[in-house]
Design an enzyme around this catalytic site. Sequence first.
Site, PDB file in Angstrom:
ATOM      1  N   ASN A   9       0.869  -1.176   0.000  1.00  0.00           N
ATOM      2  CA  ASN A   9       0.000   0.000   0.000  1.00  0.00           C
ATOM      3  C   ASN A   9       0.906   1.225   0.000  1.00  0.00           C
ATOM      4  OD1 ASN A   9      -1.790   2.045   0.410  1.00  0.00           O
ATOM      5  ND2 ASN A   9      -2.448   1.389   2.466  1.00  0.00           N
ATOM      6  N   TRP A  10       1.021   1.833  -1.164  1.00  0.00           N
ATOM      7  CA  TRP A  10       1.949   2.969  -1.296  1.00  0.00           C
ATOM      8  C   TRP A  10       1.398   4.235  -0.642  1.00  0.00           C
ATOM      9  CZ3 TRP A  10       4.475   2.958  -6.890  1.00  0.00           C
ATOM     10  CH2 TRP A  10       5.090   1.716  -7.103  1.00  0.00           C
ATOM     11  N   LYS A  11       0.111   4.212  -0.291  1.00  0.00           N
ATOM     12  CA  LYS A  11      -0.539   5.393   0.295  1.00  0.00           C
ATOM     13  C   LYS A  11      -0.318   6.605  -0.622  1.00  0.00           C
ATOM     14  CE  LYS A  11      -0.206   3.184   4.739  1.00  0.00           C
ATOM     15  NZ  LYS A  11      -0.112   3.259   6.178  1.00  0.00           N
ATOM     16  N   HIS A  94      -9.456   1.199   4.552  1.00  0.00           N
ATOM     17  CA  HIS A  94      -8.214   1.363   5.318  1.00  0.00           C
ATOM     18  C   HIS A  94      -8.469   2.276   6.510  1.00  0.00           C
ATOM     19  CE1 HIS A  94      -4.142   2.536   6.382  1.00  0.00           C
ATOM     20  NE2 HIS A  94      -3.761   1.416   5.777  1.00  0.00           N
ATOM     21  N   GLU A  96      -6.871   4.652   7.678  1.00  0.00           N
ATOM     22  CA  GLU A  96      -6.655   6.086   7.405  1.00  0.00           C
ATOM     23  C   GLU A  96      -7.890   6.687   6.747  1.00  0.00           C
ATOM     24  OE1 GLU A  96      -2.946   5.482   5.371  1.00  0.00           O
ATOM     25  OE2 GLU A  96      -2.063   4.909   7.296  1.00  0.00           O
ATOM     26  N   GLU A 163      -5.395  -4.825  10.360  1.00  0.00           N
ATOM     27  CA  GLU A 163      -4.401  -3.787  10.595  1.00  0.00           C
ATOM     28  C   GLU A 163      -4.721  -3.063  11.901  1.00  0.00           C
ATOM     29  OE1 GLU A 163      -2.337  -2.600   6.672  1.00  0.00           O
ATOM     30  OE2 GLU A 163      -4.034  -1.274   6.973  1.00  0.00           O
ATOM     31  N   GLY A 169       2.485   2.440  10.855  1.00  0.00           N
ATOM     32  CA  GLY A 169       3.440   3.543  10.753  1.00  0.00           C
ATOM     33  C   GLY A 169       4.124   3.895  12.062  1.00  0.00           C
ATOM     34  N   SER A 209       3.412  -1.962  10.415  1.00  0.00           N
ATOM     35  CA  SER A 209       4.850  -2.059  10.676  1.00  0.00           C
ATOM     36  C   SER A 209       5.422  -3.434  10.367  1.00  0.00           C
ATOM     37  CB  SER A 209       5.170  -1.651  12.119  1.00  0.00           C
ATOM     38  OG  SER A 209       4.787  -0.301  12.346  1.00  0.00           O
ATOM     39  N   GLY A 230       3.006  -1.009   4.294  1.00  0.00           N
ATOM     40  CA  GLY A 230       3.060   0.423   4.017  1.00  0.00           C
ATOM     41  C   GLY A 230       4.487   0.859   3.742  1.00  0.00           C
ATOM     42  N   GLY A 231       5.145   1.401   4.744  1.00  0.00           N
ATOM     43  CA  GLY A 231       6.481   1.981   4.589  1.00  0.00           C
ATOM     44  C   GLY A 231       7.477   1.070   3.880  1.00  0.00           C
TER      45      GLY A 231
HETATM   46  P1  13P Z   1       3.075   0.516   7.718  1.00  0.00           P
HETATM   47  O1  13P Z   1       3.615  -0.774   7.145  1.00  0.00           O
HETATM   48  O2  13P Z   1       3.792   1.738   7.236  1.00  0.00           O
HETATM   49  O3  13P Z   1       2.920   0.440   9.209  1.00  0.00           O
HETATM   50  O4  13P Z   1       1.583   0.667   7.114  1.00  0.00           O
HETATM   51  C1  13P Z   1       0.719  -0.418   7.179  1.00  0.00           C
HETATM   52  C2  13P Z   1      -0.488  -0.085   6.407  1.00  0.00           C
HETATM   53  O5  13P Z   1      -1.265   0.780   6.757  1.00  0.00           O
HETATM   54  C3  13P Z   1      -0.712  -0.832   5.157  1.00  0.00           C
HETATM   55  O6  13P Z   1      -1.987  -0.590   4.655  1.00  0.00           O
END
Ligand code: 13P
Length: 245
Positions: A9-11, A94, A96, A163, A169, A209, A230-231
Amino acid sequence: MRVKIVAGNWKMNKTASETAALIDEIIKATAGTHVEVVVCPPFTSLKDAAAACTGSHVKLGAQNVHWEVSGAYTGEVSAEMLKELGVTHVIIGHSERRQYFGETDETVNKRTKAALAAGLVPIVCVGETLEERDSGKMDEVIVRQVKLGLTDLDVGKVVIAYEPVWAIGTGRTATPAQAQEAHALIRRTLAEIVGGAIANSVRIQYGGSMKPDNAKELMGQPDIDGGLIGGAALKADSFAAIVNG
Ligand code: 13P
């Protein structure tokens, strides 16, 4: 046997012009994997991403989808629009989006139905906040999100991502035992809705994470069938290390 699925997920990261290079690296670095690999860049990068994914094992996902086919919904994108670009997967609900953009279990359900109707694979996200966990409401929240988000649809065609919001994050990953407990709860809830056979076929990703140094142990748990990253998905080497185990 559930095929593992790891999605990036590149956000809101990477412009269109930065996209192809990262995907090319991911394709090379994950060649030969038996894991289903998906990249989910922003809408603006999907066209370039689709070109980069063509002919490879890497599949393309979007980060949201609207429930209507077309119409006066400024800022939204429909499932047909995504399909035409070569998108096969879509992240829905998600945390977010739930936290910052008013996403509810009801809109998650509508978006998921629209994705399925268009033949897209929905990756439906669920997970509790720290406050909900600390006040003993984790089970209730997860069960509610699963039941309402998946009301009246073909549950067997959905991927679920657990999640925990407090792990996203933050560098604070759920322990394998904590994650397994939540995943088992999700699978029991699915079994209640659609029966054990379908529940056992649904893939449940862990997200929050996830990094190369913790992914193997997390994905080694009986009910963890991959990751939503994510990251660590923004660099080919860390994403590939998670895919390749
Ligand atoms: P991180 O891996 O940056 O914690 O993000 C997870 C995430 O929200 C994937 O959708």
